[in-house]
Design a protein around this motif. Sequence first.
Motif, PDB file in Angstrom:
ATOM      1  N   VAL A  94      -2.322  10.655  28.234  1.00 50.51           N
ATOM      2  CA  VAL A  94      -2.015  10.471  26.709  1.00 50.51           C
ATOM      3  C   VAL A  94      -3.664   9.724  26.349  1.00 50.51           C
ATOM      4  CG1 VAL A  94      -1.211   8.975  24.756  1.00 50.51           C
ATOM      5  CG2 VAL A  94       0.131   9.812  26.811  1.00 50.51           C
ATOM      6  N   GLY A  95      -4.171  10.548  25.118  1.00 51.83           N
ATOM      7  CA  GLY A  95      -5.639   9.950  24.667  1.00 51.83           C
ATOM      8  C   GLY A  95      -5.566   8.524  24.233  1.00 51.83           C
ATOM      9  N   ASP A  96      -6.928   8.211  24.154  1.00 52.09           N
ATOM     10  CA  ASP A  96      -7.113   7.121  23.265  1.00 52.09           C
ATOM     11  C   ASP A  96      -6.737   6.957  21.847  1.00 52.09           C
ATOM     12  OD1 ASP A  96      -8.563   5.607  25.519  1.00 52.09           O
ATOM     13  OD2 ASP A  96     -10.216   7.203  25.012  1.00 52.09           O
ATOM     14  N   SER A  97      -6.218   5.834  21.413  1.00 51.41           N
ATOM     15  CA  SER A  97      -5.844   6.009  19.994  1.00 51.41           C
ATOM     16  C   SER A  97      -5.626   4.507  19.510  1.00 51.41           C
ATOM     17  CB  SER A  97      -4.023   6.638  19.812  1.00 51.41           C
ATOM     18  OG  SER A  97      -3.235   5.729  20.516  1.00 51.41           O
ATOM     19  N   MET A  98      -5.889   4.371  18.251  1.00 49.94           N
ATOM     20  CA  MET A  98      -5.664   2.973  17.405  1.00 49.94           C
ATOM     21  C   MET A  98      -5.263   3.240  16.179  1.00 49.94           C
ATOM     22  SD  MET A  98      -9.369   1.640  16.062  1.00 49.94           S
ATOM     23  CE  MET A  98      -8.426   0.451  15.512  1.00 49.94           C
ATOM     24  N   GLY A  99      -4.750   2.317  15.534  1.00 52.52           N
ATOM     25  CA  GLY A  99      -4.455   2.379  14.197  1.00 52.52           C
ATOM     26  C   GLY A  99      -3.984   0.700  13.470  1.00 52.52           C
ATOM     27  N   PHE A 100      -3.377   0.789  12.360  1.00 48.37           N
ATOM     28  CA  PHE A 100      -3.203  -0.268  11.428  1.00 48.37           C
ATOM     29  C   PHE A 100      -1.666  -0.296  11.083  1.00 48.37           C
ATOM     30  CE2 PHE A 100      -7.711   0.989  11.026  1.00 48.37           C
ATOM     31  CZ  PHE A 100      -8.227  -0.268  11.504  1.00 48.37           C
ATOM     32  N   TYR A 101      -1.097  -1.441  11.112  1.00 46.17           N
ATOM     33  CA  TYR A 101       0.245  -1.771  10.523  1.00 46.17           C
ATOM     34  C   TYR A 101      -0.210  -2.455   8.916  1.00 46.17           C
ATOM     35  CZ  TYR A 101       2.617  -0.642  14.849  1.00 46.17           C
ATOM     36  OH  TYR A 101       2.915   0.131  15.990  1.00 46.17           O
ATOM     37  N   LEU A 102      -0.018  -1.825   7.963  1.00 42.61           N
ATOM     38  CA  LEU A 102      -0.070  -2.479   6.600  1.00 42.61           C
ATOM     39  C   LEU A 102       1.455  -2.933   6.255  1.00 42.61           C
ATOM     40  CD1 LEU A 102      -2.001  -3.730   4.627  1.00 42.61           C
ATOM     41  CD2 LEU A 102      -1.884  -1.326   3.542  1.00 42.61           C
ATOM     42  N   ILE A 103       1.936  -4.243   6.046  1.00 42.16           N
ATOM     43  CA  ILE A 103       3.003  -4.548   5.915  1.00 42.16           C
ATOM     44  C   ILE A 103       2.868  -5.222   4.406  1.00 42.16           C
ATOM     45  CG2 ILE A 103       4.940  -6.311   6.451  1.00 42.16           C
ATOM     46  CD1 ILE A 103       3.907  -6.115   9.108  1.00 42.16           C
ATOM     47  N   VAL A 104       3.722  -4.689   3.360  1.00 41.54           N
ATOM     48  CA  VAL A 104       3.435  -5.080   1.892  1.00 41.54           C
ATOM     49  C   VAL A 104       4.820  -5.458   1.305  1.00 41.54           C
ATOM     50  CG1 VAL A 104       1.341  -3.470   1.629  1.00 41.54           C
ATOM     51  CG2 VAL A 104       3.641  -2.560   1.140  1.00 41.54           C
ATOM     52  N   ARG A 105       4.787  -6.054   0.184  1.00 44.28           N
ATOM     53  CA  ARG A 105       6.010  -6.460  -0.749  1.00 44.28           C
ATOM     54  C   ARG A 105       6.882  -5.113  -0.717  1.00 44.28           C
ATOM     55  NH1 ARG A 105       6.016 -11.525  -1.687  1.00 44.28           N
ATOM     56  NH2 ARG A 105       4.073 -12.889  -1.868  1.00 44.28           N
ATOM     57  N   PRO A 106       8.193  -5.186  -0.868  1.00 42.20           N
ATOM     58  CA  PRO A 106       9.144  -4.220  -1.170  1.00 42.20           C
ATOM     59  C   PRO A 106       8.697  -3.373  -2.318  1.00 42.20           C
ATOM     60  CG  PRO A 106      10.449  -6.099  -0.361  1.00 42.20           C
ATOM     61  CD  PRO A 106       9.131  -6.453  -0.547  1.00 42.20           C
ATOM     62  N   GLU A 107       8.479  -4.066  -3.609  1.00 42.27           N
ATOM     63  CA  GLU A 107       7.969  -3.428  -4.819  1.00 42.27           C
ATOM     64  C   GLU A 107       6.803  -2.772  -4.579  1.00 42.27           C
ATOM     65  OE1 GLU A 107       6.912  -7.794  -5.217  1.00 42.27           O
ATOM     66  OE2 GLU A 107       8.570  -6.712  -4.557  1.00 42.27           O
ATOM     67  N   THR A 108       5.764  -3.284  -3.922  1.00 44.41           N
ATOM     68  CA  THR A 108       4.544  -2.492  -3.680  1.00 44.41           C
ATOM     69  C   THR A 108       4.829  -1.080  -2.780  1.00 44.41           C
ATOM     70  OG1 THR A 108       3.187  -4.572  -3.586  1.00 44.41           O
ATOM     71  CG2 THR A 108       2.230  -2.502  -2.677  1.00 44.41           C
ATOM     72  N   PHE A 109       5.559  -1.328  -1.762  1.00 43.51           N
ATOM     73  CA  PHE A 109       5.912  -0.201  -0.919  1.00 43.51           C
ATOM     74  C   PHE A 109       6.629   0.766  -1.866  1.00 43.51           C
ATOM     75  CE2 PHE A 109       9.056   2.237   1.762  1.00 43.51           C
ATOM     76  CZ  PHE A 109       8.002   2.798   2.776  1.00 43.51           C
ATOM     77  N   ALA A 110       7.567   0.511  -2.694  1.00 47.10           N
ATOM     78  CA  ALA A 110       8.247   1.445  -3.550  1.00 47.10           C
ATOM     79  C   ALA A 110       7.367   2.155  -4.415  1.00 47.10           C
ATOM     80  CB  ALA A 110       9.288   0.732  -4.220  1.00 47.10           C
ATOM     81  N   ARG A 111       6.341   1.493  -4.857  1.00 50.61           N
ATOM     82  CA  ARG A 111       5.293   2.431  -5.724  1.00 50.61           C
ATOM     83  C   ARG A 111       4.434   3.120  -5.006  1.00 50.61           C
ATOM     84  NH1 ARG A 111       2.658  -1.887  -7.473  1.00 50.61           N
ATOM     85  NH2 ARG A 111       0.833  -1.549  -6.132  1.00 50.61           N
ATOM     86  N   TYR A 112       4.247   2.912  -3.605  1.00 53.35           N
ATOM     87  CA  TYR A 112       3.454   3.634  -2.842  1.00 53.35           C
ATOM     88  C   TYR A 112       4.321   4.996  -2.503  1.00 53.35           C
ATOM     89  CZ  TYR A 112      -0.230   0.318  -2.230  1.00 53.35           C
ATOM     90  OH  TYR A 112      -1.093  -0.762  -2.100  1.00 53.35           O
ATOM     91  N   ALA A 113       5.651   4.679  -2.116  1.00 52.29           N
ATOM     92  CA  ALA A 113       6.630   5.675  -1.792  1.00 52.29           C
ATOM     93  C   ALA A 113       6.619   6.608  -2.686  1.00 52.29           C
ATOM     94  CB  ALA A 113       7.880   5.107  -1.471  1.00 52.29           C
ATOM     95  N   GLU A 114       6.540   6.189  -4.181  1.00 54.18           N
ATOM     96  CA  GLU A 114       6.873   7.142  -5.120  1.00 54.18           C
ATOM     97  C   GLU A 114       5.570   8.177  -5.385  1.00 54.18           C
ATOM     98  OE1 GLU A 114       7.770   6.846 -10.093  1.00 54.18           O
ATOM     99  OE2 GLU A 114       7.779   4.882  -8.909  1.00 54.18           O
ATOM    100  N   LYS A 115       4.634   7.336  -5.219  1.00 51.51           N
ATOM    101  CA  LYS A 115       3.371   8.230  -5.237  1.00 51.51           C
ATOM    102  C   LYS A 115       3.163   9.369  -4.278  1.00 51.51           C
ATOM    103  CE  LYS A 115       0.476   4.718  -7.247  1.00 51.51           C
ATOM    104  NZ  LYS A 115       0.198   5.227  -8.580  1.00 51.51           N
ATOM    105  N   VAL A 116       3.718   9.046  -3.131  1.00 47.28           N
ATOM    106  CA  VAL A 116       3.757  10.085  -2.029  1.00 47.28           C
ATOM    107  C   VAL A 116       4.904  11.201  -2.343  1.00 47.28           C
ATOM    108  CG1 VAL A 116       3.980  10.428   0.360  1.00 47.28           C
ATOM    109  CG2 VAL A 116       2.844   8.429  -0.541  1.00 47.28           C
ATOM    110  N   ALA A 117       5.776  10.687  -2.757  1.00 40.82           N
ATOM    111  CA  ALA A 117       7.087  11.727  -2.995  1.00 40.82           C
ATOM    112  C   ALA A 117       6.875  12.604  -4.090  1.00 40.82           C
ATOM    113  CB  ALA A 117       8.547  10.807  -3.067  1.00 40.82           C
ATOM    114  N   SER A 118       5.994  12.290  -5.125  1.00 44.20           N
ATOM    115  CA  SER A 118       5.803  13.183  -6.100  1.00 44.20           C
ATOM    116  C   SER A 118       4.383  13.684  -6.096  1.00 44.20           C
ATOM    117  CB  SER A 118       5.779  12.083  -7.586  1.00 44.20           C
ATOM    118  OG  SER A 118       4.843  11.121  -7.369  1.00 44.20           O
ATOM    119  N   SER A 119       3.872  13.562  -4.997  1.00 42.15           N
ATOM    120  CA  SER A 119       2.610  14.319  -4.687  1.00 42.15           C
ATOM    121  C   SER A 119       1.369  13.797  -5.872  1.00 42.15           C
ATOM    122  CB  SER A 119       2.736  15.843  -4.706  1.00 42.15           C
ATOM    123  OG  SER A 119       3.367  16.200  -3.612  1.00 42.15           O
ATOM    124  N   ALA A 120       1.628  12.614  -6.090  1.00 44.80           N
ATOM    125  CA  ALA A 120       0.722  12.024  -7.119  1.00 44.80           C
ATOM    126  C   ALA A 120      -0.325  11.435  -6.599  1.00 44.80           C
ATOM    127  CB  ALA A 120       1.303  11.060  -8.016  1.00 44.80           C
TER     128      ALA A 120
END
Length: 336
Positions: free
Chosen positions: A147-173
Amino acid sequence: MEYNIDRRVVLNQDSEFKNLYEWSLQELDADGKKVGRDQIPWALTLSFTASELTLGDTLAIKPDYQDDSDDAKMAVQEKQVIFAKLHPTDRGRFARATSYSMFGADRVISNFQLHIMPLTHGDEQERCIAWGVVSYTAEIDFLEETVGDSMGFYLIVRPETFARYAEKVASSAVDHVVLQVGRVAGFYSDWSPSIFADEVKVLADYRDQKIEIPTNCEISPPRLGEVIQAELSFNRVTKLGNARLESSDIPEDRPERNPEEHTGGSGEAKASKEAEADPIYNKTSPQERIDGAQPAEPDLRLAVADDRTVNLLSSMRVAAWIIVGLLVLILVNWRL
């Protein structure tokens, strides 16, 4: 499981430039020779751009192992997450992006990830966490897999913020997503007066990379974990109608203009009607019109020139008579 570490990593607390930094991490090869420059914690901003977004919505049904009763109900767990593939952002038109590698290796990390998740409890603080995994080789089903080297980030946000992001992704906006992080524990680079880092070394989990620390040294090198500064931007690009079109934006297959749009009908028919309304045209015979003979039209410029010529000749005639009169008077006076 065996981690793919090629170099030793040691902590050096005897810095040659005490006014710049007091300690550093150094990489040594198999012969104990120093590789590269001193590495010190990097606290300035680094940027990543997303190339792919995935909205995950998972429903899990499994036994509730916390309930020991005979009529224990099945536990249902729902989980939503936004997953993004990241790439280091280029710094301008001619500068290349920052390269990342794990301490103990010179392999360039190519696998960067971002997981956006909602808080489980509304009172918790939004936060960002960095993680990393050094390349390892393990035996899976009697086969060795690396398995190769990898790294990343966990961004934990408020539910209303996550819902706004999810709507943007789902609607390709979403057209552009950028993650900027600063003061990331576990990021190191050599000292430079520049605000940009060409190369960053990553110090991940304690189990992955061992650091040789001198005896009685109280310095604990920071490793990946809490990110002090994090900024996530979801951008939507809209082209304005009054924007000036570049040459490359103009379509090549534009329809040709119809002459009738400017003449109000057939161009030949309109020209014929204008000719028939001309009184000079009406004085010509039908045969002359058929043969293409065109009547001579008066030239206004010639008429103006003729008037000027007549006036000039009249003036010259008056001047001549005046001269003749003067000569006659001279001759009469001379004889007397």
